[in-house]
Design a protein around this motif. Structure first.
Motif: not given
Lengths: 153, 126
Positions: A74-100
């Protein structure tokens, strides 16, 4: 050099290299793309910041760049732009741009500091605060993994 | 990946520090609030609202001048988008009413080059 003049290095041909931003590991369990993972030996497993977990579990090494089944590469992204799906995010359906985003107390997920699920504090069931990056869009995370900050209830 | 494209929400000049708003558009970063001080990188291109601009998030930006090699550079306390050394940030902080964010942008590696290593904004209360 102007035009098509070739230039050769004294110790080799014109090879170009670029710094790698992904690393190959072996999946220690079934993994989906976009999960924060920790490394144990040669294996990577879903990372978790839940209270009571062994500290190795919140030492995030990166975000999976692809899905994999146990025992497979499995390839792991250690320092790049990673695509995040809703299933990877706790309690929310998408990322909010600018937030940590931080390692979630739910294995293999990331979370904003404060959501309807709670805050990244000892009192909310977190063993450590581990910032994993900043959202560049609703589905893309700029991976920059900080050192864990251990939390106490 | 150190270079990312964003769409500008306002006029931005090359070399300015930018943040990305919840809309996904980038604006000149400001040290007055933590959200606006959460810098995503340095604009490589100049443009106006609506333009696609490249942003350098994690590499050396080489178009500055007058930098002192070895010095950390920060988001200006008073001028949106500007990158300044600490003493200039501190002077600007003193002019604020209630304080502002201290946000590391990177370290100068030459008089024109800044190695971008973005910190997280820390609000310094006055």
């Amino acid at each position: 050099m102007p035009g098509s003049q070739q230039v050769w290095l004294a110790n080799g041909t014109g090879v170009t290299t670029s710094a790698a931003q992904t690393q190959e590991f072996t999946a220690g369990s079934t993994l989906i793309q976009g999960q924060p993972v920790y490394v144990s030996g040669v294996y990577v497993l879903p990372a978790s910041a839940a209270s009571g977990v062994a500290s190795e579990q919140y030492n995030v090494v990166g975000i999976t760049a692809e899905s994999a089944t146990t025992g497979n590469p499995v390839s792991v992204n250690v320092d790049d732009i990673a695509v995040i799906s809703p299933i990877n995010i706790t309690a929310e359906g998408s990322l909010i741009p600018g937030q940590y985003y931080y390692l979630s107390k739910y294995a293999g997920q990331i979370t904003r500091y404060s959501t309807t699920s709670g805050t990244v504090t000892g009192a909310s069931g977190f063993a450590a605060a581990v910032c994993v990056g900043q959202a560049f869009s609703s589905s893309e995370l700029h991976v920059e993994i900080d050192q864990p900050v251990v939390l106490y209830p | 990946m150190a270079i990312t494209s964003f769409r500008a929400g306002e006029a931005i000049s090359a070399g300015q520090a930018v943040y990305v708003a919840s809309t996904g558009l980038i604006y000149k970063a400001s040290a007055l609030t933590q959200d606006q001080a959460s810098v995503v990188g340095i604009a490589i291109d100049s443009g106006v609202a609506g333009d696609l601009l490249r942003v350098n998030s994690d590499a050396i930006y080489t178009e500055y001048s007058g930098l002192t090699p070895g010095d950390l550079q920060y988001l200006s306390a008073t001028t949106s988008g500007q990158v300044v050394p600490y003493d200039v940030w501190a002077s600007g902080y003193n002019l604020t009413v209630s304080g502002c964010c201290l946000e590391v942008i990177g370290r100068a590696v030459s008089s024109s080059g800044l190695a971008i290593e973005l910190g997280k904004p820390n609000f310094v209360v006055k």
